[in-house]
Motif scaffolding. Structure first.
Motif, PDB file in Angstrom:
ATOM      1  N   UNK A  39       0.824  -1.210   0.000  1.00 14.47           N
ATOM      2  CA  UNK A  39       0.000   0.000   0.000  1.00 14.47           C
ATOM      3  C   UNK A  39       0.863   1.266   0.000  1.00 14.47           C
ATOM      4  N   UNK A  40       1.834   1.287  -0.916  1.00 10.01           N
ATOM      5  CA  UNK A  40       2.735   2.428  -1.007  1.00 10.01           C
ATOM      6  C   UNK A  40       1.967   3.701  -1.410  1.00 10.01           C
ATOM      7  N   UNK A  41       2.449   4.826  -0.940  1.00  7.53           N
ATOM      8  CA  UNK A  41       1.869   6.131  -1.275  1.00  7.53           C
ATOM      9  C   UNK A  41       2.715   6.760  -2.379  1.00  7.53           C
ATOM     10  N   UNK A  42       2.105   7.025  -3.561  1.00  9.11           N
ATOM     11  CA  UNK A  42       2.881   7.627  -4.638  1.00  9.11           C
ATOM     12  C   UNK A  42       2.924   9.149  -4.470  1.00  9.11           C
ATOM     13  N   UNK A  43       3.596   9.813  -5.424  1.00 11.39           N
ATOM     14  CA  UNK A  43       3.804  11.250  -5.308  1.00 11.39           C
ATOM     15  C   UNK A  43       2.486  12.021  -5.335  1.00 11.39           C
ATOM     16  N   UNK A  44       1.556  11.599  -6.201  1.00  8.18           N
ATOM     17  CA  UNK A  44       0.270  12.295  -6.291  1.00  8.18           C
ATOM     18  C   UNK A  44      -0.498  12.176  -4.978  1.00  8.18           C
ATOM     19  N   UNK A  45      -0.526  10.952  -4.431  1.00  7.54           N
ATOM     20  CA  UNK A  45      -1.201  10.752  -3.141  1.00  7.54           C
ATOM     21  C   UNK A  45      -0.520  11.578  -2.047  1.00  7.54           C
ATOM     22  N   UNK A  46       0.807  11.624  -2.109  1.00  5.27           N
ATOM     23  CA  UNK A  46       1.556  12.385  -1.112  1.00  5.27           C
ATOM     24  C   UNK A  46       1.127  13.847  -1.114  1.00  5.27           C
TER      25      UNK A  46
ATOM     26  N   UNK B 253      -2.066  19.249   4.693  1.00  8.07           N
ATOM     27  CA  UNK B 253      -2.893  19.501   5.866  1.00  8.07           C
ATOM     28  C   UNK B 253      -2.847  18.382   6.874  1.00  8.07           C
ATOM     29  N   UNK B 254      -2.250  17.234   6.490  1.00  8.88           N
ATOM     30  CA  UNK B 254      -2.088  16.092   7.424  1.00  8.88           C
ATOM     31  C   UNK B 254      -0.661  16.107   7.989  1.00  8.88           C
ATOM     32  N   UNK B 255      -0.555  15.906   9.278  1.00 13.51           N
ATOM     33  CA  UNK B 255       0.779  15.752   9.884  1.00 13.51           C
ATOM     34  C   UNK B 255       1.509  14.551   9.304  1.00 13.51           C
ATOM     35  N   UNK B 256       0.748  13.589   8.829  1.00 16.88           N
ATOM     36  CA  UNK B 256       1.332  12.373   8.278  1.00 16.88           C
ATOM     37  C   UNK B 256       2.228  12.671   7.073  1.00 16.88           C
ATOM     38  N   UNK B 257       1.951  13.748   6.379  1.00 17.23           N
ATOM     39  CA  UNK B 257       2.764  14.102   5.213  1.00 17.23           C
ATOM     40  C   UNK B 257       4.217  14.342   5.612  1.00 17.23           C
ATOM     41  N   UNK B 258       4.415  14.934   6.775  1.00 15.43           N
ATOM     42  CA  UNK B 258       5.782  15.183   7.262  1.00 15.43           C
ATOM     43  C   UNK B 258       6.487  13.855   7.533  1.00 15.43           C
ATOM     44  N   UNK B 259       5.755  12.900   8.143  1.00 14.81           N
ATOM     45  CA  UNK B 259       6.320  11.585   8.423  1.00 14.81           C
ATOM     46  C   UNK B 259       6.768  10.892   7.140  1.00 14.81           C
ATOM     47  N   UNK B 260       5.904  10.898   6.133  1.00 13.97           N
ATOM     48  CA  UNK B 260       6.243  10.272   4.858  1.00 13.97           C
ATOM     49  C   UNK B 260       7.404  10.988   4.182  1.00 13.97           C
ATOM     50  N   UNK B 261       7.458  12.295   4.351  1.00 16.32           N
ATOM     51  CA  UNK B 261       8.573  13.045   3.790  1.00 16.32           C
ATOM     52  C   UNK B 261       9.896  12.631   4.411  1.00 16.32           C
ATOM     53  N   UNK B 262       9.919  12.448   5.730  1.00 23.96           N
ATOM     54  CA  UNK B 262      11.157  12.024   6.399  1.00 23.96           C
ATOM     55  C   UNK B 262      11.573  10.628   5.951  1.00 23.96           C
ATOM     56  N   UNK B 263      10.611   9.762   5.740  1.00 22.74           N
ATOM     57  CA  UNK B 263      10.917   8.397   5.308  1.00 22.74           C
ATOM     58  C   UNK B 263      11.621   8.381   3.957  1.00 22.74           C
ATOM     59  N   UNK B 264      11.266   9.290   3.096  1.00 19.89           N
ATOM     60  CA  UNK B 264      11.771   9.274   1.735  1.00 19.89           C
ATOM     61  C   UNK B 264      13.037  10.092   1.532  1.00 19.89           C
TER      62      UNK B 264
END
Length: 375
Positions: A98-105, A110-121
């Motif tokens: 269930x990977x999140x691609x760039x468009x989904x990212x 507005x979600x704090x989760x975006x920062x988490x995914x950014x750090x992962x990548x």
């Protein structure tokens, strides 16, 4: 009229767990005359002799004294068993689904989760240590519910479902992630690393490491229950990393090393006594001899007086340290590789057969003196 020698009758104080089983050894210790004692003390001072001040030194001294009185050579010295060294293994983490691609990212604005995914990548995220990857996973699990609710409000249930499935995937592999971060990390390896020498161990230890182990167990239990982390994520992050760093000061390796030395040397001493009892008993005619008196003194002074207090201190340290270690390991056992399970079995067998070894040695002492009636 000849002066009658006075005798001191003492008892061997056994480690806890033996006293209630009747394993007592009564020793006859002849009184040393004042002049002889003074002479011996001066001889010691002039020759520079000194009492061994560490447990291993005391065991060596005991073996050498037994060799002289028994006439039996000290059995060969065996190296530290490699099976007692912590294996360097890791558990592969299953690939993320269930990977999140760039468009989904981008839709996660507005979600704090975006920062988490950014750090992962980032490069640092992709090469993060197991402990940092665990923290990222836990943060991801914590942030998904709020982000999923926001996405559904925005009319994007598909992406919300993708995030929820990804969160479940992280939750399913949490035991592996926690095991890799704590029990298979470099800090745990340092905890079990053998020191170059035991020095004054265990007198030079503290209870701080016990508190560290207990706090790590509490955190691990919370994470395995997938409950929310502390509101202050940064503080929780720092606390976990600090606890891991404190593991490096632990004395697991010293404890195993000490118990290995005790098992080796007490077994060698027992073998010497068994050989003596079979081939050259102390009192072949049923009466005490000068040799049996010398043996009596060696046991009383070196085994009872020096070694036994160290053995009691080791047992107390083992009971204090091993309980929180087992509490930390137990919930993660199924996630650990087979090599680690085999190592814990070897380790715990060593630590738990201590009492049986001491009992066997005391039995050999009793047999050696049993045929020596006082004249």
């Amino acid at each position: 009229m000849a002066r009658r020698s006075q005798n001191y009758v003492g008892r061997v104080n056994l480690p806890s767990g033996l006293n209630d089983r009747g394993f007592h050894l009564t020793l006859s210790l002849p009184t040393v005359g004042r002049q002889l004692l003074t002479g011996l003390l001066w001889l010691c001072l002039l020759s520079g002799c000194a009492e061994p001040d560490t447990g291993p030194d005391q065991l060596t001294e005991y073996l050498e004294r037994l060799e002289r009185v028994t006439g039996v050579s000290i059995p060969p010295h065996t190296p530290f068993p490699s099976a007692l060294d912590l294996p360097r293994v890791t558990v592969p983490t299953p690939p993320e689904s269930n990977q999140i691609d760039l468009i989904d990212f981008l839709l996660l604005s507005g979600c704090e989760l975006q920062v988490n995914l950014g750090r992962r990548n980032t490069q640092l995220g992709r090469t993060a240590s197991p402990s940092q990857r665990l923290l990222l996973d836990l943060e991801f699990i914590q942030l998904v519910p709020a982000c999923s609710a926001l996405l559904r409000e925005r009319g994007n249930p598909e992406l919300a479902t993708t995030l929820e499935l990804a969160s479940k995937g992280h939750q399913q592999i949490l035991p592996i992630s926690i095991a890799n971060a704590i029990l298979l990390g470099p800090e745990w390896e340092a905890f079990w690393e053998r020191p170059k020498a035991l020095a004054l161990y265990p007198a030079n230890t503290s209870s701080q490491i016990i508190a560290t182990l207990s706090q790590l167990t509490a955190l691990s239990s919370i994470w395995l229950a997938t409950r929310s982390l502390a509101d202050d994520w940064a503080a929780g992050n720092r606390k976990f990393e600090l606890l891991l760093s404190e593991l490096r000061a632990g004395d697991g390796g010293a404890l195993v090393m000490a118990y290995s030395i005790v098992a080796r040397d007490i077994s060698r001493a027992t073998a010497m006594l068994i050989s003596m009892n079979e081939t050259a008993p102390l009192c072949p005619f049923g009466q005490e001899t000068e040799r049996s008196k010398a043996f009596d003194n060696i046991v009383s002074r070196f085994f009872v007086g020096d070694i036994q207090p160290w053995l009691v201190a080791l047992r107390q340290r083992k009971e204090l340290l091993l309980a929180p270690v087992n509490q930390l390991e137990r919930p993660l056992r199924d996630a650990m590789p087979e090599q680690y399970a085999q190592w814990t079995d070897e380790r715990d067998q060593l630590l738990n057969r201590h009492t049986a070894l001491i009992k066997k040695h005391i039995s050999a002492i009793q047999i050696a003196l049993s045929g020596c009636a006082r004249s």
